[in-house]
Write a protein that holds these residues in place. Structure first.
Motif, PDB file in Angstrom:
ATOM      1  N   GLN A 193       1.734   5.706  -5.238  1.00  0.00           N
ATOM      2  CA  GLN A 193       1.886   5.846  -6.681  1.00  0.00           C
ATOM      3  C   GLN A 193       0.520   5.850  -7.345  1.00  0.00           C
ATOM      4  O   GLN A 193      -0.322   5.014  -7.032  1.00  0.00           O
ATOM      5  CB  GLN A 193       2.728   4.678  -7.228  1.00  0.00           C
ATOM      6  CG  GLN A 193       3.143   4.836  -8.672  1.00  0.00           C
ATOM      7  CD  GLN A 193       4.255   5.849  -8.838  1.00  0.00           C
ATOM      8  OE1 GLN A 193       4.833   6.314  -7.852  1.00  0.00           O
ATOM      9  NE2 GLN A 193       4.538   6.203 -10.068  1.00  0.00           N
ATOM     10  N   VAL A 194       0.303   6.787  -8.237  1.00  0.00           N
ATOM     11  CA  VAL A 194      -0.958   6.912  -8.964  1.00  0.00           C
ATOM     12  C   VAL A 194      -0.689   6.659 -10.438  1.00  0.00           C
ATOM     13  O   VAL A 194       0.220   7.248 -11.026  1.00  0.00           O
ATOM     14  CB  VAL A 194      -1.561   8.321  -8.777  1.00  0.00           C
ATOM     15  CG1 VAL A 194      -2.824   8.472  -9.607  1.00  0.00           C
ATOM     16  CG2 VAL A 194      -1.848   8.587  -7.300  1.00  0.00           C
ATOM     17  N   GLN A 195      -1.471   5.792 -11.015  1.00  0.00           N
ATOM     18  CA  GLN A 195      -1.371   5.528 -12.453  1.00  0.00           C
ATOM     19  C   GLN A 195      -2.583   6.100 -13.165  1.00  0.00           C
ATOM     20  O   GLN A 195      -3.708   5.973 -12.679  1.00  0.00           O
ATOM     21  CB  GLN A 195      -1.250   4.031 -12.705  1.00  0.00           C
ATOM     22  CG  GLN A 195       0.060   3.444 -12.183  1.00  0.00           C
ATOM     23  CD  GLN A 195       0.212   1.964 -12.497  1.00  0.00           C
ATOM     24  OE1 GLN A 195      -0.758   1.225 -12.527  1.00  0.00           O
ATOM     25  NE2 GLN A 195       1.443   1.547 -12.746  1.00  0.00           N
ATOM     26  N   SER A 240       1.590  14.710  -2.921  1.00  0.00           N
ATOM     27  CA  SER A 240       2.489  15.419  -3.844  1.00  0.00           C
ATOM     28  C   SER A 240       2.461  16.918  -3.593  1.00  0.00           C
ATOM     29  O   SER A 240       2.977  17.701  -4.405  1.00  0.00           O
ATOM     30  CB  SER A 240       2.079  15.135  -5.295  1.00  0.00           C
ATOM     31  OG  SER A 240       0.860  15.781  -5.621  1.00  0.00           O
ATOM     32  N   LYS A 266       2.078  15.705 -10.054  1.00  0.00           N
ATOM     33  CA  LYS A 266       3.209  14.770 -10.043  1.00  0.00           C
ATOM     34  C   LYS A 266       2.971  13.578 -10.955  1.00  0.00           C
ATOM     35  O   LYS A 266       3.905  12.976 -11.472  1.00  0.00           O
ATOM     36  CB  LYS A 266       3.453  14.277  -8.614  1.00  0.00           C
ATOM     37  CG  LYS A 266       4.587  13.281  -8.462  1.00  0.00           C
ATOM     38  CD  LYS A 266       4.777  12.883  -7.005  1.00  0.00           C
ATOM     39  CE  LYS A 266       5.895  11.867  -6.853  1.00  0.00           C
ATOM     40  NZ  LYS A 266       6.092  11.474  -5.439  1.00  0.00           N
ATOM     41  N   TYR A 267       1.703  13.204 -11.157  1.00  0.00           N
ATOM     42  CA  TYR A 267       1.373  11.995 -11.895  1.00  0.00           C
ATOM     43  C   TYR A 267       0.728  12.356 -13.227  1.00  0.00           C
ATOM     44  O   TYR A 267      -0.186  13.192 -13.276  1.00  0.00           O
ATOM     45  CB  TYR A 267       0.436  11.119 -11.069  1.00  0.00           C
ATOM     46  CG  TYR A 267       0.995  10.807  -9.700  1.00  0.00           C
ATOM     47  CD1 TYR A 267       0.550  11.496  -8.578  1.00  0.00           C
ATOM     48  CD2 TYR A 267       1.988   9.850  -9.540  1.00  0.00           C
ATOM     49  CE1 TYR A 267       1.073  11.232  -7.324  1.00  0.00           C
ATOM     50  CE2 TYR A 267       2.514   9.578  -8.295  1.00  0.00           C
ATOM     51  CZ  TYR A 267       2.056  10.270  -7.191  1.00  0.00           C
ATOM     52  OH  TYR A 267       2.585  10.009  -5.954  1.00  0.00           O
TER      53      TYR A 267
END
Length: 119
Positions: A1-3, A102, A107-108
């Motif tokens: 997960q990338v924020q 991704s 995607k992020y």
């Protein structure tokens, strides 16, 4: 997960400059393609530009020569240098990350930062 977290937007007069950063999480930031997009009121989101892991950049014709994207891999941050701003640049600006996991698709996404250019 990338924020992703954008900041540095604001109100500026036509002809002025802003340099919003976008900070990213993740240990492989240097491999991400980082894109900037914008969405003006009543309009669809549009591509502004991107920077690849090779530091190659691409820009929309509407911002070419005025905007520059750069990255600092040590800080996991990408920057959008905006010069000679015009009222039509007013929009919410979003950064996005395309990663190997991704499939190199965006995607992020960050939450966006408002840029308002007054005439």
């Amino acid at each position: 997960q990338v924020q992703l977290v954008e900041s540095g937007g604001g109100l500026v007069q036509a002809g002025g400059s802003l340099r919003p950063p976008c900070a990213a999480s993740g240990r492989t930031f240097s491999s991400y393609t980082m894109g900037w997009f914008r969405q003006a009121p009543g309009k669809e989101r549009e591509f502004v530009g991107d920077i690849r892991w090779t530091d190659t950049t691409h820009y929309a014709d509407s911002v070419k020569g005025r905007f520059t994207i750069s990255r600092d891999n040590a800080k996991n941050t990408v920057y959008l240098q905006m010069n000679s701003l015009k009222p039509e640049d007013t929009a919410v600006y979003y950064c996005a990350a395309a990663t190997l996991s991704s499939g190199m698709s965006y995607k992020y996404w960050g939450q966006g930062t408002q840029v308002t250019v007054s005439s």
